[in-house]
Every structure is written in C-alpha cells, then in structure tokens.
Motif scaffolding. Structure first.
Motif, PDB file in Angstrom:
ATOM      1  N   ASP A 155     -10.879  -2.054  -3.443  1.00 45.91           N
ATOM      2  CA  ASP A 155      -9.810  -1.134  -3.828  1.00 45.91           C
ATOM      3  C   ASP A 155     -10.392   0.273  -3.922  1.00 45.91           C
ATOM      4  O   ASP A 155     -11.524   0.449  -4.359  1.00 45.91           O
ATOM      5  CB  ASP A 155      -9.152  -1.537  -5.149  1.00 45.91           C
ATOM      6  CG  ASP A 155      -7.719  -1.024  -5.207  1.00 45.91           C
ATOM      7  OD1 ASP A 155      -6.782  -1.823  -5.057  1.00 45.91           O
ATOM      8  OD2 ASP A 155      -7.526   0.205  -5.374  1.00 45.91           O
ATOM      9  N   ILE A 156      -9.580   1.236  -3.548  1.00 45.14           N
ATOM     10  CA  ILE A 156     -10.022   2.639  -3.602  1.00 45.14           C
ATOM     11  C   ILE A 156     -10.062   3.125  -5.055  1.00 45.14           C
ATOM     12  O   ILE A 156     -10.815   4.036  -5.392  1.00 45.14           O
ATOM     13  CB  ILE A 156      -9.109   3.525  -2.717  1.00 45.14           C
ATOM     14  CG1 ILE A 156      -9.781   4.849  -2.383  1.00 45.14           C
ATOM     15  CG2 ILE A 156      -7.726   3.737  -3.337  1.00 45.14           C
ATOM     16  CD1 ILE A 156      -9.130   5.607  -1.237  1.00 45.14           C
ATOM     17  N   TRP A 169      -4.051   6.792  -6.651  1.00 49.55           N
ATOM     18  CA  TRP A 169      -3.975   5.369  -7.020  1.00 49.55           C
ATOM     19  C   TRP A 169      -4.607   5.095  -8.388  1.00 49.55           C
ATOM     20  O   TRP A 169      -4.093   4.285  -9.160  1.00 49.55           O
ATOM     21  CB  TRP A 169      -4.616   4.508  -5.923  1.00 49.55           C
ATOM     22  CG  TRP A 169      -3.736   4.454  -4.712  1.00 49.55           C
ATOM     23  CD1 TRP A 169      -3.902   5.129  -3.538  1.00 49.55           C
ATOM     24  CD2 TRP A 169      -2.499   3.739  -4.588  1.00 49.55           C
ATOM     25  NE1 TRP A 169      -2.854   4.864  -2.680  1.00 49.55           N
ATOM     26  CE2 TRP A 169      -1.981   4.017  -3.298  1.00 49.55           C
ATOM     27  CE3 TRP A 169      -1.764   2.893  -5.417  1.00 49.55           C
ATOM     28  CZ2 TRP A 169      -0.777   3.477  -2.826  1.00 49.55           C
ATOM     29  CZ3 TRP A 169      -0.579   2.349  -4.955  1.00 49.55           C
ATOM     30  CH2 TRP A 169      -0.098   2.643  -3.679  1.00 49.55           C
ATOM     31  N   TRP A 210      -2.798   3.291 -11.675  1.00 52.72           N
ATOM     32  CA  TRP A 210      -3.385   2.206 -12.471  1.00 52.72           C
ATOM     33  C   TRP A 210      -3.511   2.590 -13.938  1.00 52.72           C
ATOM     34  O   TRP A 210      -3.177   1.796 -14.822  1.00 52.72           O
ATOM     35  CB  TRP A 210      -4.743   1.798 -11.880  1.00 52.72           C
ATOM     36  CG  TRP A 210      -4.576   0.902 -10.699  1.00 52.72           C
ATOM     37  CD1 TRP A 210      -4.655   1.250  -9.374  1.00 52.72           C
ATOM     38  CD2 TRP A 210      -4.222  -0.483 -10.718  1.00 52.72           C
ATOM     39  NE1 TRP A 210      -4.375   0.166  -8.588  1.00 52.72           N
ATOM     40  CE2 TRP A 210      -4.119  -0.906  -9.369  1.00 52.72           C
ATOM     41  CE3 TRP A 210      -3.998  -1.412 -11.738  1.00 52.72           C
ATOM     42  CZ2 TRP A 210      -3.795  -2.224  -9.032  1.00 52.72           C
ATOM     43  CZ3 TRP A 210      -3.674  -2.728 -11.390  1.00 52.72           C
ATOM     44  CH2 TRP A 210      -3.572  -3.107 -10.055  1.00 52.72           C
ATOM     45  N   ASP A 264     -12.789   3.144   0.321  1.00 48.56           N
ATOM     46  CA  ASP A 264     -11.615   3.397   1.148  1.00 48.56           C
ATOM     47  C   ASP A 264     -11.674   2.433   2.337  1.00 48.56           C
ATOM     48  O   ASP A 264     -12.644   2.447   3.106  1.00 48.56           O
ATOM     49  CB  ASP A 264     -11.666   4.860   1.621  1.00 48.56           C
ATOM     50  CG  ASP A 264     -10.455   5.255   2.457  1.00 48.56           C
ATOM     51  OD1 ASP A 264      -9.715   4.353   2.925  1.00 48.56           O
ATOM     52  OD2 ASP A 264     -10.264   6.465   2.660  1.00 48.56           O
ATOM     53  N   PHE A 265     -10.651   1.626   2.479  1.00 44.01           N
ATOM     54  CA  PHE A 265     -10.557   0.666   3.585  1.00 44.01           C
ATOM     55  C   PHE A 265     -10.884   1.317   4.927  1.00 44.01           C
ATOM     56  O   PHE A 265     -11.602   0.746   5.758  1.00 44.01           O
ATOM     57  CB  PHE A 265      -9.123   0.114   3.604  1.00 44.01           C
ATOM     58  CG  PHE A 265      -8.721  -0.609   4.853  1.00 44.01           C
ATOM     59  CD1 PHE A 265      -9.181  -1.887   5.118  1.00 44.01           C
ATOM     60  CD2 PHE A 265      -7.849  -0.007   5.778  1.00 44.01           C
ATOM     61  CE1 PHE A 265      -8.793  -2.557   6.270  1.00 44.01           C
ATOM     62  CE2 PHE A 265      -7.455  -0.679   6.921  1.00 44.01           C
ATOM     63  CZ  PHE A 265      -7.937  -1.958   7.169  1.00 44.01           C
ATOM     64  N   GLY A 280      -7.273  -3.225  -0.590  1.00 45.34           N
ATOM     65  CA  GLY A 280      -6.138  -2.792  -1.424  1.00 45.34           C
ATOM     66  C   GLY A 280      -5.750  -3.934  -2.340  1.00 45.34           C
ATOM     67  O   GLY A 280      -4.585  -4.257  -2.519  1.00 45.34           O
ATOM     68  N   ALA A 281      -6.766  -4.533  -2.944  1.00 47.52           N
ATOM     69  CA  ALA A 281      -6.598  -5.833  -3.625  1.00 47.52           C
ATOM     70  C   ALA A 281      -5.914  -5.734  -4.983  1.00 47.52           C
ATOM     71  O   ALA A 281      -5.366  -6.714  -5.469  1.00 47.52           O
ATOM     72  CB  ALA A 281      -7.961  -6.494  -3.796  1.00 47.52           C
ATOM     73  N   TRP A 306       4.302  -3.504  -8.296  1.00 46.17           N
ATOM     74  CA  TRP A 306       4.077  -4.471  -7.215  1.00 46.17           C
ATOM     75  C   TRP A 306       3.363  -5.732  -7.701  1.00 46.17           C
ATOM     76  O   TRP A 306       3.318  -6.736  -6.999  1.00 46.17           O
ATOM     77  CB  TRP A 306       3.203  -3.824  -6.135  1.00 46.17           C
ATOM     78  CG  TRP A 306       1.870  -3.379  -6.685  1.00 46.17           C
ATOM     79  CD1 TRP A 306       0.786  -4.180  -6.971  1.00 46.17           C
ATOM     80  CD2 TRP A 306       1.469  -2.060  -7.065  1.00 46.17           C
ATOM     81  NE1 TRP A 306      -0.257  -3.441  -7.493  1.00 46.17           N
ATOM     82  CE2 TRP A 306       0.140  -2.126  -7.555  1.00 46.17           C
ATOM     83  CE3 TRP A 306       2.096  -0.816  -7.025  1.00 46.17           C
ATOM     84  CZ2 TRP A 306      -0.564  -1.018  -8.004  1.00 46.17           C
ATOM     85  CZ3 TRP A 306       1.387   0.289  -7.475  1.00 46.17           C
ATOM     86  CH2 TRP A 306       0.084   0.199  -7.956  1.00 46.17           C
ATOM     87  N   GLN A 364      -1.847  -8.268   1.305  1.00 49.63           N
ATOM     88  CA  GLN A 364      -0.827  -8.496   0.280  1.00 49.63           C
ATOM     89  C   GLN A 364      -0.454  -7.141  -0.300  1.00 49.63           C
ATOM     90  O   GLN A 364      -1.230  -6.541  -1.055  1.00 49.63           O
ATOM     91  CB  GLN A 364      -1.367  -9.480  -0.792  1.00 49.63           C
ATOM     92  CG  GLN A 364      -0.650  -9.483  -2.123  1.00 49.63           C
ATOM     93  CD  GLN A 364       0.732 -10.139  -2.078  1.00 49.63           C
ATOM     94  OE1 GLN A 364       1.430 -10.105  -1.061  1.00 49.63           O
ATOM     95  NE2 GLN A 364       1.149 -10.710  -3.166  1.00 49.63           N
ATOM     96  N   THR A 365       0.704  -6.631   0.105  1.00 49.40           N
ATOM     97  CA  THR A 365       1.224  -5.315  -0.316  1.00 49.40           C
ATOM     98  C   THR A 365       0.229  -4.145  -0.219  1.00 49.40           C
ATOM     99  O   THR A 365       0.289  -3.196  -0.987  1.00 49.40           O
ATOM    100  CB  THR A 365       1.874  -5.333  -1.719  1.00 49.40           C
ATOM    101  OG1 THR A 365       0.996  -5.951  -2.637  1.00 49.40           O
ATOM    102  CG2 THR A 365       3.190  -6.048  -1.724  1.00 49.40           C
TER     103      THR A 365
HETATM  104  C1  LIG Z   1       0.701  -1.736  -3.803  1.00 50.87           C
HETATM  105  S1  LIG Z   1      -0.907  -2.006  -4.428  1.00 50.87           S
HETATM  106  C2  LIG Z   1      -1.167  -3.729  -4.057  1.00 50.87           C
HETATM  107  C3  LIG Z   1      -2.217  -4.406  -4.910  1.00 50.87           C
HETATM  108  C4  LIG Z   1      -2.345  -5.926  -4.675  1.00 50.87           C
HETATM  109  N1  LIG Z   1      -2.692  -6.230  -3.306  1.00 50.87           N
HETATM  110  C5  LIG Z   1      -1.104  -6.662  -5.083  1.00 50.87           C
HETATM  111  O1  LIG Z   1      -0.370  -7.126  -4.203  1.00 50.87           O
HETATM  112  O2  LIG Z   1      -0.866  -6.775  -6.288  1.00 50.87           O
HETATM  113  C6  LIG Z   1      -1.924  -1.199  -3.234  1.00 50.87           C
HETATM  114  C7  LIG Z   1      -3.383  -1.097  -3.629  1.00 50.87           C
HETATM  115  O3  LIG Z   1      -4.114  -0.510  -2.550  1.00 50.87           O
HETATM  116  C8  LIG Z   1      -5.079   0.393  -3.068  1.00 50.87           C
HETATM  117  N2  LIG Z   1      -5.361   1.351  -1.989  1.00 50.87           N
HETATM  118  C9  LIG Z   1      -4.544   2.336  -1.532  1.00 50.87           C
HETATM  119  N3  LIG Z   1      -5.128   2.971  -0.493  1.00 50.87           N
HETATM  120  C10 LIG Z   1      -6.322   2.355  -0.279  1.00 50.87           C
HETATM  121  C11 LIG Z   1      -7.373   2.535   0.666  1.00 50.87           C
HETATM  122  N4  LIG Z   1      -7.312   3.488   1.595  1.00 50.87           N
HETATM  123  N5  LIG Z   1      -8.454   1.731   0.598  1.00 50.87           N
HETATM  124  C12 LIG Z   1      -8.532   0.738  -0.342  1.00 50.87           C
HETATM  125  N6  LIG Z   1      -7.563   0.528  -1.268  1.00 50.87           N
HETATM  126  C13 LIG Z   1      -6.477   1.314  -1.231  1.00 50.87           C
HETATM  127  C14 LIG Z   1      -4.416   0.971  -4.315  1.00 50.87           C
HETATM  128  O4  LIG Z   1      -5.342   1.459  -5.247  1.00 50.87           O
HETATM  129  C15 LIG Z   1      -3.639  -0.234  -4.856  1.00 50.87           C
HETATM  130  O5  LIG Z   1      -4.384  -0.957  -5.804  1.00 50.87           O
END
Ligand SMILES: C[S@@+](CC[C@H](N)C(=O)[O-])C[C@H]1O[C@@H](n2cnc3c(N)ncnc32)[C@H](O)[C@@H]1O
Length: 193
Positions: free
Chosen positions: A68-69, A8, A12, A93-94, A46-47, A19, A107-108
């Motif tokens: 966010d990770i 991830w 970035w 990590d969530f 996952g913000a 997305w 949100q996504t």
């Molecule tokens: C598709 S993006 C969505 C970002 C935002 N929510 C949006 O809608 O614009 C998914 C996000 O989740 C984060 N992510 C992925 N796996 C994760 C985890 N296990 N824990 C926390 N964040 C995570 C990624 O780094 C990424 O920024």
C-alpha cells in the motif's frame, strides 16, 4: 510524501475507508481455496487492511506480499496479524514496484486509481506477473459511469478495453457470491500473462 501518498494516508487517518468490508471477499477466498501450491508468490497491491492476505497467511501460504502507498493500513495489518513477515509489507507505489509474481490479487484497487492510469495499470500488471502468472480478483462496475472519484466506477465494457491484448482474459464474468451490497455489480476476473 507525494500527493497520492498524502491523499491516501489522510483517508486512512480520517477513517474515510468506506470500501473496507471488514473481511476477505468471498469470491476471492473461494478462488484461493482452489490453489494447492502454497509456496507461490502473491502480491496484493493497494491492499488496505488486506483481509485477503490475512486469509492466505492463516491458510498456510508463505510467499504473500502486501502493498500500500499509505503507511497506516500496513501498520494496522502489522498490529492485527502479528506473525506475518514484516519484510513482506511493502509501503510502495504500485507503479514504481519491481518484482515478479505468480498471482496478483485485485480488490478495489483498480477503481481507486485515476482512470487515466488504467492502461498503465494493465501494462504494469503484465510486467509484474511471471509468464503464466494470474491477475485475479474483483472489479466493481456500474451500467453508467459515476462521475468523479475515487472510487472511479465505470462500465465493465470500459474496464475490459484496457486488458484486451495485454493479458489473456480467461474469466471476466459477474461474480456469483459477492457480498450483498455488491451482488451483481462485481466482475470476477482471471487474466493470465
Ligand atoms: C479503495 S482502497 C482498497 C483497499 C483494499 N484493497 C480493500 O478492498 O479494502 C485503495 C487502496 O489503494 C492504496 N493505493 C492507492 N494508490 C496506490 C498506489 N499507487 N500504489 C499502492 N497503493 C495505492 C490506497 O492507500 C488504499 O489503501
């Protein structure tokens, strides 16, 4: 960095963030506008660029956590929303997070995780919610699952399977005010512990 974090962070750093809509999603801000108690604890996992967190902060919510990770989006957020409390930015990590919240906003993030982890996601959400707490937000779906990912986009019926019996599903319906490219393809969810 573990594999997920590295994956991830690279997305970035390479600006592969298709997305990102650039502002808070209207179905979510409409929901936020109905909340009167601005002291409730809110987590956005996952913000990414976390426009919803910015919206909450600017509207007087004081107990908002952005997770966010990948470190990069949190750095972006810090730069953009300078008066947001730094200790509420969680580079975690969530699935390893501990805590309890009144509201968790989706949100996504759900479609970003491996589908094999969906059951674990639902259980983790239940663990992270206070009794009576809400998981609210949007799930993008398709009528036929599209292969590969992320995003791992599936049918809404498939999504629902993971939450039944885990959370009390109060709303699971097509969002009425999605942004144009997502109109008709987002389920608005409101699930309660
Ligand atoms: C598709 S993006 C969505 C970002 C935002 N929510 C949006 O809608 O614009 C998914 C996000 O989740 C984060 N992510 C992925 N796996 C994760 C985890 N296990 N824990 C926390 N964040 C995570 C990624 O780094 C990424 O920024």
């Amino acid at each position: 960095m573990d594999n997920t974090q590295e994956f991830w962070q690279k997305r970035w750093l390479n600006n592969k963030t298709g997305w990102d809509i650039g502002y808070a999603a209207p179905p979510i801000t409409d929901y936020i506008d109905t909340i009167t108690d601005k002291s409730i604890s809110i987590l956005i996992p996952g913000a990414g660029n976390a426009y919803e967190a910015e919206y909450l902060h600017k509207n007087g919510f004081t107990n908002v956590y952005v997770m966010d990770i990948a470190p990069k989006p949190l750095e972006n957020f810090k730069e953009r929303v300078k008066d947001f409390p730094g200790e509420h930015l969680l580079n975690e990590d969530f699935f390893k997070h501990t805590g309890q919240y009144d509201l968790i906003i989706e949100q996504t993030f759900f479609i970003a995780i491996d589908p094999a982890l969906r059951g674990k996601y639902a259980l983790k959400m239940r663990e992270l919610l206070k009794p009576g707490g809400h998981l609210t937000g949007l799930l993008i779906f398709k009528n036929e699952p599209s292969p590969g990912g992320p995003p791992y986009v599936d049918t809404k019926e498939e999504y629902l399977l993971h939450f039944e019996g885990v959370l009390n599903i109060q709303k699971f319906e097509i969002a009425q005010n999605s942004i144009k490219p997502r109109a008709g393809w987002e389920v608005f969810i409101d699930m309660v512990k």
